[in-house]
Design a protein around this motif. Structure first.
Motif, PDB file in Angstrom:
ATOM      1  N   PRO C 110       0.828  -1.203   0.000  1.00  0.00           N
ATOM      2  CA  PRO C 110       0.000   0.000   0.000  1.00  0.00           C
ATOM      3  C   PRO C 110       0.869   1.262   0.000  1.00  0.00           C
ATOM      4  O   PRO C 110       1.904   1.306   0.651  1.00  0.00           O
ATOM      5  CB  PRO C 110      -0.802  -0.113   1.297  1.00  0.00           C
ATOM      6  CG  PRO C 110      -0.843  -1.572   1.573  1.00  0.00           C
ATOM      7  CD  PRO C 110       0.450  -2.129   1.081  1.00  0.00           C
ATOM      8  N   LEU C 112       0.782   5.596   0.194  1.00  0.00           N
ATOM      9  CA  LEU C 112      -0.073   6.710   0.594  1.00  0.00           C
ATOM     10  C   LEU C 112      -0.407   7.613  -0.582  1.00  0.00           C
ATOM     11  O   LEU C 112      -1.316   8.433  -0.507  1.00  0.00           O
ATOM     12  CB  LEU C 112       0.598   7.510   1.713  1.00  0.00           C
ATOM     13  CG  LEU C 112       0.748   6.735   3.031  1.00  0.00           C
ATOM     14  CD1 LEU C 112       1.368   7.611   4.098  1.00  0.00           C
ATOM     15  CD2 LEU C 112      -0.602   6.209   3.502  1.00  0.00           C
ATOM     16  N   PHE C 116      -8.079   4.874  -2.094  1.00  0.00           N
ATOM     17  CA  PHE C 116      -8.916   3.747  -2.483  1.00  0.00           C
ATOM     18  C   PHE C 116     -10.326   3.967  -1.939  1.00  0.00           C
ATOM     19  O   PHE C 116     -10.488   4.207  -0.753  1.00  0.00           O
ATOM     20  CB  PHE C 116      -8.324   2.450  -1.896  1.00  0.00           C
ATOM     21  CG  PHE C 116      -8.744   1.207  -2.628  1.00  0.00           C
ATOM     22  CD1 PHE C 116     -10.081   0.824  -2.664  1.00  0.00           C
ATOM     23  CD2 PHE C 116      -7.812   0.399  -3.278  1.00  0.00           C
ATOM     24  CE1 PHE C 116     -10.458  -0.325  -3.341  1.00  0.00           C
ATOM     25  CE2 PHE C 116      -8.189  -0.747  -3.954  1.00  0.00           C
ATOM     26  CZ  PHE C 116      -9.516  -1.112  -3.978  1.00  0.00           C
ATOM     27  N   PHE C 118     -13.749   1.878  -1.644  1.00  0.00           N
ATOM     28  CA  PHE C 118     -14.269   0.526  -1.831  1.00  0.00           C
ATOM     29  C   PHE C 118     -15.718   0.564  -2.282  1.00  0.00           C
ATOM     30  O   PHE C 118     -16.382   1.605  -2.260  1.00  0.00           O
ATOM     31  CB  PHE C 118     -14.178  -0.255  -0.521  1.00  0.00           C
ATOM     32  CG  PHE C 118     -12.756  -0.480  -0.059  1.00  0.00           C
ATOM     33  CD1 PHE C 118     -12.046  -1.596  -0.448  1.00  0.00           C
ATOM     34  CD2 PHE C 118     -12.128   0.437   0.783  1.00  0.00           C
ATOM     35  CE1 PHE C 118     -10.749  -1.806  -0.020  1.00  0.00           C
ATOM     36  CE2 PHE C 118     -10.835   0.237   1.216  1.00  0.00           C
ATOM     37  CZ  PHE C 118     -10.133  -0.888   0.822  1.00  0.00           C
ATOM     38  N   GLU C 120     -18.118  -0.758  -0.678  1.00  0.00           N
ATOM     39  CA  GLU C 120     -18.876  -0.348   0.506  1.00  0.00           C
ATOM     40  C   GLU C 120     -18.149   0.850   1.089  1.00  0.00           C
ATOM     41  O   GLU C 120     -16.938   0.966   0.933  1.00  0.00           O
ATOM     42  CB  GLU C 120     -18.894  -1.454   1.557  1.00  0.00           C
ATOM     43  CG  GLU C 120     -19.028  -2.871   1.034  1.00  0.00           C
ATOM     44  CD  GLU C 120     -17.716  -3.428   0.469  1.00  0.00           C
ATOM     45  OE1 GLU C 120     -16.646  -2.865   0.783  1.00  0.00           O
ATOM     46  OE2 GLU C 120     -17.773  -4.392  -0.314  1.00  0.00           O
ATOM     47  N   ARG C 122     -17.218   1.417   4.067  1.00  0.00           N
ATOM     48  CA  ARG C 122     -16.204   0.973   5.030  1.00  0.00           C
ATOM     49  C   ARG C 122     -15.798   2.080   5.994  1.00  0.00           C
ATOM     50  O   ARG C 122     -14.608   2.318   6.222  1.00  0.00           O
ATOM     51  CB  ARG C 122     -14.962   0.434   4.324  1.00  0.00           C
ATOM     52  CG  ARG C 122     -15.269  -0.756   3.437  1.00  0.00           C
ATOM     53  CD  ARG C 122     -14.018  -1.547   3.161  1.00  0.00           C
ATOM     54  NE  ARG C 122     -14.314  -2.631   2.214  1.00  0.00           N
ATOM     55  CZ  ARG C 122     -13.420  -3.523   1.814  1.00  0.00           C
ATOM     56  NH1 ARG C 122     -12.178  -3.450   2.262  1.00  0.00           N
ATOM     57  NH2 ARG C 122     -13.744  -4.474   0.973  1.00  0.00           N
ATOM     58  N   LEU C 123     -16.791   2.773   6.515  1.00  0.00           N
ATOM     59  CA  LEU C 123     -16.503   3.800   7.517  1.00  0.00           C
ATOM     60  C   LEU C 123     -16.452   3.133   8.880  1.00  0.00           C
ATOM     61  O   LEU C 123     -17.107   2.109   9.099  1.00  0.00           O
ATOM     62  CB  LEU C 123     -17.589   4.877   7.492  1.00  0.00           C
ATOM     63  CG  LEU C 123     -17.732   5.595   6.144  1.00  0.00           C
ATOM     64  CD1 LEU C 123     -18.912   6.558   6.192  1.00  0.00           C
ATOM     65  CD2 LEU C 123     -16.452   6.338   5.784  1.00  0.00           C
ATOM     66  N   LEU C 135      -9.155   9.990   9.442  1.00  0.00           N
ATOM     67  CA  LEU C 135      -8.400   8.782   9.822  1.00  0.00           C
ATOM     68  C   LEU C 135      -7.033   8.669   9.130  1.00  0.00           C
ATOM     69  O   LEU C 135      -6.017   8.489   9.800  1.00  0.00           O
ATOM     70  CB  LEU C 135      -9.245   7.526   9.566  1.00  0.00           C
ATOM     71  CG  LEU C 135      -8.515   6.204   9.849  1.00  0.00           C
ATOM     72  CD1 LEU C 135      -8.359   5.985  11.347  1.00  0.00           C
ATOM     73  CD2 LEU C 135      -9.239   5.016   9.221  1.00  0.00           C
ATOM     74  N   PRO C 136      -6.979   8.791   7.786  1.00  0.00           N
ATOM     75  CA  PRO C 136      -5.659   8.644   7.143  1.00  0.00           C
ATOM     76  C   PRO C 136      -4.665   9.685   7.648  1.00  0.00           C
ATOM     77  O   PRO C 136      -3.481   9.397   7.788  1.00  0.00           O
ATOM     78  CB  PRO C 136      -5.971   8.870   5.659  1.00  0.00           C
ATOM     79  CG  PRO C 136      -7.436   8.615   5.528  1.00  0.00           C
ATOM     80  CD  PRO C 136      -8.056   9.019   6.816  1.00  0.00           C
ATOM     81  N   LEU C 139      -3.487   8.621  11.074  1.00  0.00           N
ATOM     82  CA  LEU C 139      -2.508   7.534  10.983  1.00  0.00           C
ATOM     83  C   LEU C 139      -1.168   8.083  10.491  1.00  0.00           C
ATOM     84  O   LEU C 139      -0.107   7.558  10.824  1.00  0.00           O
ATOM     85  CB  LEU C 139      -3.019   6.444  10.034  1.00  0.00           C
ATOM     86  CG  LEU C 139      -4.293   5.723  10.484  1.00  0.00           C
ATOM     87  CD1 LEU C 139      -4.713   4.688   9.447  1.00  0.00           C
ATOM     88  CD2 LEU C 139      -4.085   5.048  11.837  1.00  0.00           C
ATOM     89  N   ARG C 183     -12.478  10.674   2.538  1.00  0.00           N
ATOM     90  CA  ARG C 183     -11.390  10.014   3.257  1.00  0.00           C
ATOM     91  C   ARG C 183     -10.273   9.596   2.293  1.00  0.00           C
ATOM     92  O   ARG C 183      -9.090   9.762   2.582  1.00  0.00           O
ATOM     93  CB  ARG C 183     -11.936   8.774   3.986  1.00  0.00           C
ATOM     94  CG  ARG C 183     -10.862   8.019   4.752  1.00  0.00           C
ATOM     95  CD  ARG C 183     -11.440   6.880   5.536  1.00  0.00           C
ATOM     96  NE  ARG C 183     -11.959   5.831   4.653  1.00  0.00           N
ATOM     97  CZ  ARG C 183     -12.649   4.769   5.075  1.00  0.00           C
ATOM     98  NH1 ARG C 183     -12.926   4.633   6.364  1.00  0.00           N
ATOM     99  NH2 ARG C 183     -13.084   3.871   4.223  1.00  0.00           N
ATOM    100  N   ALA C 184     -10.686   9.085   1.123  1.00  0.00           N
ATOM    101  CA  ALA C 184      -9.683   8.616   0.164  1.00  0.00           C
ATOM    102  C   ALA C 184      -8.844   9.776  -0.363  1.00  0.00           C
ATOM    103  O   ALA C 184      -7.704   9.596  -0.771  1.00  0.00           O
ATOM    104  CB  ALA C 184     -10.369   7.878  -0.969  1.00  0.00           C
TER     105      ALA C 184
END
Lengths: 253, 359, 290
Positions: C110, C112, C116, C118, C120, C122-123, C135-136, C139, C183-184
């Motif tokens: 992966p 940065l 991506f 998805f 769904e 995916r939260l 979130l990203p 992190l 988010r992506a």
């Protein structure tokens, strides 16, 4: 607002009142003397008197200390173990037979041994509490961590989360609802553990007070007052955990 | 009842209700058997014409663990003294606290309990009376190794003493003993052994003295080859020792049976006093495991027999209840700062009933 | 003193550069990217199979490139390896044969620089929209203030500015997917991979989203590779449509979409669309017959 509070409280008050009335009726109709089944008002006044004259308070302090220490240590170990069980098949194969065996052994039978090995002080009670708390939380943690959505873990991979970040940002929060299920059970068991530990030998604590009230004072109302105090302690602990759970887990739909 | 009787009570306490249910169940079964027996076996009246009515069931509560200390009850049962008195006796082993309550409630007809427990129990409204003295001398004692140099209660000042807790008959005895020497518990270094480990602590030298039972720890110590000194409380305050207790309703409804029971028990005690081996054999017949160590059991029995008689019983007959001693004890217990007596101390007539003793 | 700030400026600079390149040239001819500059995505002779029982081959000898700033759609029937292709490019899977490069560098895991989205959303159900978008950044070690500010901007960009404090279960399906896109985009990736992101939405919402995605693409200048089931969606959005077919999947056609930008929903009626649509269908059907 007030109406909502009233509406929520009403059934609680109704059930409590019903319980007290049924209790009183049982005493009156059965004609039980106080030393067998004291009526609610006698227990209530004994409870107030025992708090006022300082009979109960030191015992509550002792038992509460045992419960809190035992719960903290037991749940701490359980969280770590539960995580290891969830993440390592080897750990599960090696440890789970012993965990199940330890859980299947009645703590009532172990308690006197633990008192023999670790003395009748705080240590043995904390150990008994930890033991009794451990299993449900460890199992809940294992199941919880395993149930964390793999799709969310994949999101973590996309953003190159470190193993520690996966643990703190994804696995722990994801497993939390199930872990709290175990913690709720564990907290109530911790109360039982403390009492059992005190019965295996102790100078003070609500378990000791039960034995005193029953065995040397023949004070059945005090026995009931002590039981009520223990029950209240358990309920308070449970509510506290619900509160923390609400803060940490919240609504997830 | 002694140490052995008290100790397991702690760990088994939680089993109390179940044991109660079992006991009730057993009691019902016995009654059913008694009720059905004669009808099922045809016509007993024809066979036993002229003999007495069928025996009355009587439930007797002893200490928690069957022991040689109850030899007189086993002997009276085995020798048929109870049957001759028209009784069908069933023994129940109950720990002391449950026993007083169960006697008051009527589940158990007659039981054995120490006098210092009867006083707080009656003060809490439990309707029991002390009806016959078994231990004419108070069995709870303070003991020490002879090498400790402790010879009198006064010698305990500043010494280390082990006791299970600040409650119960041992605690009352200790305070009475100390008061006779003008001492109070605070004048000693008291170590608590909630696990009843004070005997082991004394043997290992961790404490200078300990509370115990005249027929248990000091006997064991002597048997292991260590000379011991025993301090008895009787000279200071003549505390009432273990005796038979009965519920007030049983006293009025089963007076004849209780009288017969007491007489048969006292008779067995006299026989055992005369020949302790007879008591030991009866105890071993009732509790076979006791036969594994006859020497120890005989020593315990002899020490037990030693407490059965006092100057008072010698003068007033076996089982006699020393009312003056009871009155002193009530006054003493009421004077304690942590008195277990609730409210106004009960008078001696509320505590004892001597009407069932042999005249 | 403030690494996030420095970093933010740095990425902004590169972004400006990218926007400056002729990314939005209408209907580029779609084959290899501009001379001298490495392709944003280069897939060469890639094969992959899942080691299930029995083994499941997914892709066989797939090769194509995506130029920087290009928007390419991958279309194909179920089981032709579309999602597998995206996961290979994202470094979530490793090819058995062939190699893949993003921005000229071989993919080894992966990255940065690759976002991506998805199928769904995916939260994380325990986080608010804002926290999910952040979130990203969290992190990557951004401070709370910096990441919240950026997440707020992103939610505005994807058209979901009012849901910051709401948790996923309180959002509509569309808003959830908008949040996932935000988010992506959080780390300003040079490449954005979208795996049928709108498949769960109803047709009308989907059209609106296509318009929104186009403007996001224009605003960010990101290279986009979009997997879809829908021919019209592919045509509406893409500069070029890569058609996958067969099991394991192979590329059977690459159809350039020569439509001007920006496109509107009305453009979907143009004849060029029906021609492209016919070409794609023909490619799909040829493969079905074979």
């Amino acid at each position: 607002m007030t109406r909502r509070v009233l509406r929520d409280l009403l059934p609680v008050v109704a059930v409590a009142t019903g319980f007290v009335v049924a209790w009183k009726l049982l005493v009156v109709i059965g004609g039980y003397p106080t030393f067998i089944l004291p009526p609610p008002e006698v227990v209530a006044s004994r409870l107030v008197a025992a708090w006022r004259d300082g009979t109960i308070e030191p015992h509550v302090a002792t038992t509460l200390t045992e419960i809190l220490l035992g719960f903290l240590i037991g749940s701490g170990l359980a969280l770590v173990t539960g995580y290891a069980l969830a993440r390592s098949r080897l750990a599960e194969r090696l440890l789970s037979p012993y965990l199940v065996a330890a859980q299947a052994t009645p703590i009532l039978a172990l308690a006197p041994l633990i008192a023999l090995w670790f003395g009748t002080g705080l240590a043995s009670k904390v150990i008994i509490c930890s033991l009794i708390v451990f299993f449900p939380i460890a199992v809940a943690t294992m199941v919880g961590v395993r149930s964390v959505d793999r799709q969310l873990l994949e999101v973590g991979r996309v953003y190159r989360a470190t193993p520690l970040q996966v643990l703190t940002r994804l696995e722990i929060p994801g497993a939390l609802p199930l872990i709290f299920g175990g913690i709720r059970v564990g907290a109530t068991l911790a109360v039982i553990g403390a009492i059992i530990g005190e019965w295996a030998g102790g100078e003070s604590g609500l378990g000791v007070l039960i034995n005193l009230a029953r065995g040397s004072l023949f004070d059945t109302p005090l026995l009931f007052a002590t039981l009520l105090t223990i029950a209240a302690l358990g309920v308070a602990l449970y509510w506290l955990i619900l509160l923390v759970e609400h803060q940490l887990v919240g609504e997830r739909g | 009842m002694g140490e052995i009787a008290v100790m397991p009570g702690r760990t088994r306490a939680a089993l109390g209700p179940m044991r109660l249910r079992l006991a009730l169940g057993a009691f019902v079964v016995v009654q059913l058997l008694v009720a059905c027996g004669p009808a099922a076996s045809g016509s007993p009246r024809l066979v036993a014409s002229g003999s007495a009515a069928p025996p009355t069931p009587l439930t007797v509560g002893l200490g928690y663990i069957p022991s040689v200390q109850f030899a007189q009850f086993y002997l009276a049962q085995q020798a048929g003294y109870y049957r001759d008195g028209g009784l069908q006796v069933t023994f129940q082993n109950k720990i002391d606290p449950d026993l007083v309550t169960l006697v008051g409630q009527g589940t158990i007809d007659v039981g054995i309990s120490d006098g210092t427990s009867v006083i707080p129990a009656v003060s809490q409204g439990i309707p029991v009376r002390y009806v016959a003295t078994i231990y004419a001398q108070f069995p709870n004692v303070v003991y020490a190794k002879q090498a400790s140099g402790i010879k009198t209660a006064g010698d305990l000042r500043g010494r280390k003493l082990g006791t299970p807790g600040k409650y119960g008959s041992s605690w009352i005895m200790l305070q009475a003993l100390l008061s006779s020497a003008g001492l109070r518990p605070s004048d000693l270094d008291i170590e608590l052994y909630p696990d009843f480990g004070q005997g082991a602590a004394l043997a290992q030298g961790a404490v200078d003295a300990a509370t115990g039972f005249i027929n248990n720890e000091p006997v064991q110590l002597e048997l292991s080859g260590t000379r011991s000194t025993v301090l008895r409380v009787d000279q200071a305050v003549p505390l009432p020792g273990n005796g038979l207790i009965a519920g007030t309703s049983a006293i009025s409804s089963k007076a004849t049976q209780l009288r017969a029971f007491i007489a048969a028990t006292l008779r067995a005690m006299q026989e055992i006093e005369a020949d302790p081996r007879k008591g030991l054999d009866a105890a071993i017949a009732a509790v076979p495991t006791l036969g594994q160590d006859r020497r120890t059991q005989l020593a315990i029995l002899k020490a037990t027999i030693g407490t059965w008689s006092s100057d008072y019983t010698a003068a007033h007959g076996a089982g006699a209840v020393d009312q003056a001693a009871w009155a002193k004890t009530v006054t003493f217990m009421a004077s304690l700062s942590d008195s277990p007596i609730s409210g106004t101390p009960p008078g001696v007539p509320q505590l004892i009933d001597t009407s069932l003793l042999p005249s | 003193m403030c690494p996030e700030a420095t970093r933010s400026i740095a990425t902004k600079t590169t972004q400006t550069n990218r926007v400056a390149t002729p990314a939005i040239s209408a209907a580029s001819d779609a084959l290899p990217a501009g001379a001298g500059q490495p392709a944003a995505i280069a897939v060469r002779h890639c094969s992959f199979g899942y080691r299930d029982d029995p083994p499941r081959p997914a892709l066989a000898g797939v090769s194509f490139e995506v130029a920087s700033g290009e928007l390419v759609a991958v279309i194909g029937a179920n089981g032709t390896g579309k999602s597998t292709l995206l996961k290979l490019i994202a470094g979530l899977l490793a090819p058995e044969e062939g190699d893949i490069a993003v921005g000229g560098r071989e993919v080894r895991g992966p990255d940065l620089g690759v976002g991506f989205v998805f199928q769904e959303p995916r939260l994380l159900p325990w986080r608010s929209s804002l926290e999910n978008v952040a979130l990203p950044l969290e992190l990557a070690g951004w401070s709370r203030n910096a990441r919240e500010a950026r997440a707020r901007d992103l939610l505005r960009l994807v058209g979901a500015p009012d849901v910051e404090r709401l948790r996923p279960h309180q959002l509509s399906g569309g808003t959830r997917q908008r949040t996932a896109i935000a988010r992506a985009l959080a780390l300003e990736p040079a490449v954005l991979l979208l795996d049928e992101p709108f498949s769960a939405l109803d047709a009308l919402t989907r059209e609106r989203f296509n318009v929104a995605l186009q403007s996001i693409w224009r605003a960010t200048g990101t290279t986009i590779l979009l997997v879809t089931h829908s021919i019209s969606e592919a045509i509406f959005l893409a500069d070029r449509v890569v058609v996958l077919a067969g099991r394991p999947g192979r590329i059977v056609a690459q159809v350039p979409i020569r439509l001007g930008r920006p496109r509107t929903l009305v453009d979907l009626d143009a004849s060029i669309v029906s021609d492209a649509s016919a070409a794609i269908r023909a490619a799909l059907e040829r493969e079905d017959l074979a």
